[in-house]
Design an enzyme around this catalytic site. Structure first.
Site, PDB file in Angstrom:
ATOM      1  N   ALA A 107     -26.707 -42.673 -10.714  1.00 57.18           N
ATOM      2  CA  ALA A 107     -27.996 -43.333 -10.514  1.00 57.18           C
ATOM      3  C   ALA A 107     -28.828 -43.193 -11.783  1.00 57.18           C
ATOM      4  O   ALA A 107     -28.511 -42.363 -12.633  1.00 57.18           O
ATOM      5  CB  ALA A 107     -28.742 -42.648  -9.368  1.00 57.18           C
ATOM      6  N   HIS A 129     -22.194 -26.691 -11.661  1.00 55.57           N
ATOM      7  CA  HIS A 129     -22.984 -26.409 -12.866  1.00 55.57           C
ATOM      8  C   HIS A 129     -22.046 -26.488 -14.085  1.00 55.57           C
ATOM      9  O   HIS A 129     -21.916 -25.537 -14.842  1.00 55.57           O
ATOM     10  CB  HIS A 129     -23.586 -25.003 -12.784  1.00 55.57           C
ATOM     11  CG  HIS A 129     -24.643 -24.848 -11.741  1.00 55.57           C
ATOM     12  ND1 HIS A 129     -25.079 -23.633 -11.264  1.00 55.57           N
ATOM     13  CD2 HIS A 129     -25.384 -25.774 -11.076  1.00 55.57           C
ATOM     14  CE1 HIS A 129     -26.027 -23.810 -10.357  1.00 55.57           C
ATOM     15  NE2 HIS A 129     -26.232 -25.106 -10.221  1.00 55.57           N
ATOM     16  N   HIS A 152     -29.353 -21.950 -13.694  1.00 60.74           N
ATOM     17  CA  HIS A 152     -28.835 -23.260 -13.300  1.00 60.74           C
ATOM     18  C   HIS A 152     -28.790 -24.156 -14.534  1.00 60.74           C
ATOM     19  O   HIS A 152     -29.410 -23.844 -15.540  1.00 60.74           O
ATOM     20  CB  HIS A 152     -29.744 -23.859 -12.230  1.00 60.74           C
ATOM     21  CG  HIS A 152     -29.889 -22.977 -11.014  1.00 60.74           C
ATOM     22  ND1 HIS A 152     -29.694 -23.423  -9.739  1.00 60.74           N
ATOM     23  CD2 HIS A 152     -30.206 -21.663 -10.895  1.00 60.74           C
ATOM     24  CE1 HIS A 152     -29.881 -22.433  -8.883  1.00 60.74           C
ATOM     25  NE2 HIS A 152     -30.207 -21.353  -9.556  1.00 60.74           N
TER      26      HIS A 152
HETATM   27  C1  FAD Z   1     -25.155 -31.208  -5.691  1.00 58.48           C
HETATM   28  C2  FAD Z   1     -25.656 -30.610  -6.966  1.00 58.48           C
HETATM   29  C3  FAD Z   1     -26.707 -29.702  -6.919  1.00 58.48           C
HETATM   30  C4  FAD Z   1     -27.189 -29.142  -8.096  1.00 58.48           C
HETATM   31  N1  FAD Z   1     -28.285 -28.334  -8.042  1.00 58.48           N
HETATM   32  C5  FAD Z   1     -28.842 -27.901  -9.192  1.00 58.48           C
HETATM   33  C6  FAD Z   1     -30.055 -27.167  -9.157  1.00 58.48           C
HETATM   34  O1  FAD Z   1     -30.646 -26.927  -8.104  1.00 58.48           O
HETATM   35  N2  FAD Z   1     -30.571 -26.748 -10.342  1.00 58.48           N
HETATM   36  C7  FAD Z   1     -29.950 -27.007 -11.538  1.00 58.48           C
HETATM   37  O2  FAD Z   1     -30.453 -26.584 -12.570  1.00 58.48           O
HETATM   38  N3  FAD Z   1     -28.809 -27.694 -11.597  1.00 58.48           N
HETATM   39  C8  FAD Z   1     -28.256 -28.176 -10.454  1.00 58.48           C
HETATM   40  N4  FAD Z   1     -27.123 -28.938 -10.518  1.00 58.48           N
HETATM   41  C9  FAD Z   1     -26.536 -29.236 -11.849  1.00 58.48           C
HETATM   42  C10 FAD Z   1     -27.415 -30.156 -12.724  1.00 58.48           C
HETATM   43  O3  FAD Z   1     -28.096 -31.079 -11.935  1.00 58.48           O
HETATM   44  C11 FAD Z   1     -26.553 -30.841 -13.777  1.00 58.48           C
HETATM   45  O4  FAD Z   1     -25.926 -29.851 -14.578  1.00 58.48           O
HETATM   46  C12 FAD Z   1     -27.340 -31.754 -14.721  1.00 58.48           C
HETATM   47  O5  FAD Z   1     -28.212 -32.593 -14.012  1.00 58.48           O
HETATM   48  C13 FAD Z   1     -26.364 -32.591 -15.546  1.00 58.48           C
HETATM   49  O6  FAD Z   1     -27.065 -33.485 -16.378  1.00 58.48           O
HETATM   50  P1  FAD Z   1     -26.270 -34.435 -17.385  1.00 58.48           P
HETATM   51  O7  FAD Z   1     -27.278 -35.184 -18.162  1.00 58.48           O
HETATM   52  O8  FAD Z   1     -25.286 -33.606 -18.124  1.00 58.48           O
HETATM   53  O9  FAD Z   1     -25.412 -35.421 -16.465  1.00 58.48           O
HETATM   54  P2  FAD Z   1     -25.892 -36.419 -15.316  1.00 58.48           P
HETATM   55  O10 FAD Z   1     -27.295 -36.144 -14.937  1.00 58.48           O
HETATM   56  O11 FAD Z   1     -24.863 -36.355 -14.264  1.00 58.48           O
HETATM   57  O12 FAD Z   1     -25.894 -37.856 -16.011  1.00 58.48           O
HETATM   58  C14 FAD Z   1     -24.738 -38.599 -16.287  1.00 58.48           C
HETATM   59  C15 FAD Z   1     -25.025 -40.061 -15.985  1.00 58.48           C
HETATM   60  O13 FAD Z   1     -24.007 -40.850 -16.571  1.00 58.48           O
HETATM   61  C16 FAD Z   1     -23.585 -41.853 -15.646  1.00 58.48           C
HETATM   62  N5  FAD Z   1     -22.218 -42.200 -16.012  1.00 58.48           N
HETATM   63  C17 FAD Z   1     -21.093 -41.460 -15.853  1.00 58.48           C
HETATM   64  N6  FAD Z   1     -20.054 -42.077 -16.430  1.00 58.48           N
HETATM   65  C18 FAD Z   1     -20.524 -43.226 -16.964  1.00 58.48           C
HETATM   66  C19 FAD Z   1     -19.938 -44.248 -17.720  1.00 58.48           C
HETATM   67  N7  FAD Z   1     -18.650 -44.212 -18.078  1.00 58.48           N
HETATM   68  N8  FAD Z   1     -20.723 -45.297 -18.111  1.00 58.48           N
HETATM   69  C20 FAD Z   1     -22.040 -45.346 -17.779  1.00 58.48           C
HETATM   70  N9  FAD Z   1     -22.647 -44.382 -17.066  1.00 58.48           N
HETATM   71  C21 FAD Z   1     -21.906 -43.321 -16.687  1.00 58.48           C
HETATM   72  C22 FAD Z   1     -23.738 -41.203 -14.299  1.00 58.48           C
HETATM   73  O14 FAD Z   1     -23.789 -42.164 -13.273  1.00 58.48           O
HETATM   74  C23 FAD Z   1     -25.017 -40.404 -14.495  1.00 58.48           C
HETATM   75  O15 FAD Z   1     -26.145 -41.178 -14.182  1.00 58.48           O
HETATM   76  C24 FAD Z   1     -26.584 -29.481  -9.348  1.00 58.48           C
HETATM   77  C25 FAD Z   1     -25.522 -30.374  -9.388  1.00 58.48           C
HETATM   78  C26 FAD Z   1     -25.056 -30.960  -8.214  1.00 58.48           C
HETATM   79  C27 FAD Z   1     -23.933 -31.950  -8.287  1.00 58.48           C
END
Ligand code: FAD
Length: 567
Positions: A82, A503, A546
């Protein structure tokens, strides 16, 4: 279409980068994201910690292959799909980790990445909302100097902070057990008991995700565009020399069409720790052994791509209450050190485990088919071992949730040594990461550590005054796991029930190439001129707490690095 910067993924990190780069009207930015705008989705907005969006279309569900230690059990990896990414579906708990863990990033070879520098970006991004007197009465504490108040990201305490006696009893029990209350677990020292803040807007009573914090204020900018699609691979310019130069990427539209988007300046991958390795491998950047099996021509030899995937090992026990507790979510966290969990065995354990680091490193290297050398892993393990045994960082977290009639007592270990991997499973399956968790596979110490944290959790619920609230241990039950359970009993319980905390970090680690790194300290992929990676995947070593909070700070710092090179 061609833009100055094209970003893969409008997730937690991707929208920070998009906002900061497009704040200069002269810079054009496009973000390609598979998911939709979910800012008005009630499952996203809720702050009830009910994970209502779990089985809906705004989640990726990635299965893993199993780990030998888990028998036939597979783990499922979830992530947000999303605008906002996983920040739109996660638990919202905001805990940064310990100073020494960030300083270790610099010790690992990343000049300029240490607590002081990252701390300033924490403050830059944050809009800390001070708790009300009612929230303070129910346990919310804070140190104003640890927080920023002018950034875009709302951070506060939920109004559902328990108004029962749970907080006081938990606090007093932890004091008996030697873990005092601390004022702010986000100050760089998380050792002790505290109430954690969350990414939410308390007055509005809604979740604060990266879409609300970073996209909404930038939405009207004509130089910023989000495009619906899934990035498949980077496209390369026909440039002289050995350094690869990207000129955009290809993405697949919802109708299945393959579209090319151009980047005049840079390509930024923020598609998560699960997906960035797939995009890199699909573009010829990775381990030649893996790429040749997939039939992909090598562009940049980088065996660290997809390796070093680190998570927290999480498990829960449940307790029945004598009478139900008021209040909903209880964001209370206790973070112990090795000394807290191992007691007077700590010094001998420090010595015996230090002597085994080379053996563990060899085992992990073998698990990765030699992708990272034993000596490189051993060097990284020594820094991790020093953090645990010399620098006394916190090694686990105990995190109880009030379910109304009971307590879900979750606990996890923060720095396991058994790292996993994530790779492209087949050339065209760019939506299907092949995940190998390797839980407990490099060393039994990871299991010993989880058992030690579990014993502390169990002890806390059996110690007054917290024990006054507890009727029974329902799961696994004292018959299966008595208070004096043996190592074997703990081993059976843990292997049968442990889960991945979701995480995940490290699969595109920010490290020198010779240590198995994927990006350098400028977050540029080694061997490329203009491909950056910015999100959880570049965090080189797991942190306590986290992962969302560090992702925001890392993205803020990376945005400044990228902007500093804009000409
Ligand atoms: C259920 C759950 C609960 C959690 N609870 C916590 C918490 O309470 N506190 C905390 O600190 N952390 C928590 N985490 C972990 C934390 O939320 C994540 O580590 C962090 O948000 C990751 O951020 P990111 O930018 O690395 O990836 P993401 O926020 O996952 O962003 C990646 C984005 O890329 C998009 N994407 C993927 N592949 C492609 C592609 N090929 N082309 C285009 N778009 C693509 C995805 O749709 C997504 O929107 C939780 C995780 C989960 C799953």
């Amino acid at each position: 279409e061609t833009f100055d910067y094209v970003i893969a993924g409008a997730g937690t990190a991707g929208l920070v980068i998009a906002n900061r780069l497009s704040s200069n009207p002269a810079i054009t930015v496009a973000v390609v994201e598979t998911g939709d705008d979910v800012r008005q989705n009630a499952d996203v907005q809720t702050i009830n910690f009910s994970f209502t969006s779990f089985n809906t279309s705004i989640n990726w569900l990635y299965p893993s292959v199993t780990s030998a230690a888990l028998g036939s059990r597979n783990l499922t990896y979830r992530a947000g799909k999303a605008w906002g990414g996983t920040s739109s579906v996660n638990g919202m708990v905001y805990i940064r980790g310990d100073k020494a863990q960030y300083d270790a990033w610099e010790d690992l070879g990343n000049k300029g990445w240490n607590w002081d520098s990252v701390f300033s970006y924490y403050k830059k991004g944050e809009h800390f909302i001070t708790p009300t007197s009612a929230q303070i009465a129910n346990g919310a504490t804070y140190d104003a100097s640890a927080h920023g108040t002018t950034g875009p990201l709302d951070l506060g305490f939920p109004f559902t902070v328990s108004n029962s006696s749970f907080h006081d009893k938990a606090r007093d029990t932890w004091k008996v057990l030697g873990l005092d209350s601390i004022t702010d677990l986000n100050s760089g020292d998380s050792h002790g008991f505290d109430t954690a803040p969350m990414t939410l807007d308390p007055p509005a009573g809604v979740r604060e995700d990266s879409a609300r914090a970073y996209y909404t204020p930038a939405e009207a900018r004509s130089n910023l565009k989000i495009i619906k699609g899934t990035v498949k691979r980077i496209t390369w310019a026909d440039a002289p020399g050995r350094t690869a130069v990207a000129n955009g990427f290809e993405y697949v539209t919802p109708s299945g069409e393959l579209v090319k988007i151009g980047a005049r300046k840079e390509v930024v991958l923020s598609a998560s720790a699960y997906r960035n390795p797939l995009i890199l491998e699909g573009s010829g950047v990775g381990n030649p052994k893996i790429l040749s099996k997939l039939g992909i021509k090598i562009k940049v030899k980088l065996p660290g791509v997809g390796e070093s995937m680190q998570d927290h090992n999480i498990i829960a026990m449940t307790y029945a209450l004598k009478s139900s507790l008021d209040g909903g979510r209880i964001p209370y966290a206790t973070l112990p050190t090795a000394q807290d969990v191992f007691g007077n065995k700590t010094a001998s354990l420090a010595a015996s485990t230090s002597a085994k680091l080379a053996e563990w490193a060899k085992a992990l290297s073998d698990l990765s088919d030699g992708a990272i050398s034993p000596s490189a892993i051993e060097k990284r393990f020594r820094i991790q071992h020093d953090l645990i045994f010399k620098k006394n960082v916190t090694v686990g977290e105990l995190f109880p949730t009030n379910t109304g009639t009971g307590i879900l007592a979750q606990f996890w270990t923060s720095m396991p040594f058994s790292w996993g991997s994530v790779h492209l499973g087949s050339k065209d399956k760019f939506n299907e990461p092949s995940i190998t968790p390797n839980l407990f596979s490099a060393t039994d110490f990871d299991l010993d550590m989880l058992a030690a944290v579990g014993r502390l959790s169990q002890k806390s619920f059996a110690t007054p005054p917290l024990s006054d609230l507890i009727a029974d241990n329902v799961s696994p039950g004292y018959s299966k796991l008595p208070l004096n359970a043996s190592d074997d009993q703990w081993g059976t319980f843990l292997k049968g029930n442990v889960l991945n905390a979701l995480h995940v970090v490290g699969s595109c680690s920010m490290l020198p190439r010779e240590l198995g790194g994927v990006v350098d300290e400028k977050v540029t992929v080694h061997g490329t001129r203009n491909v950056r990676v910015v999100d959880a995947s570049i965090i080189p070593m797991q942190l306590s707490g986290h992962t969302m909070a560090p992702v925001y700070a890392v993205a803020e710092k990376a945005a400044d690095i990228i902007l500093a090179e804009w000409k």
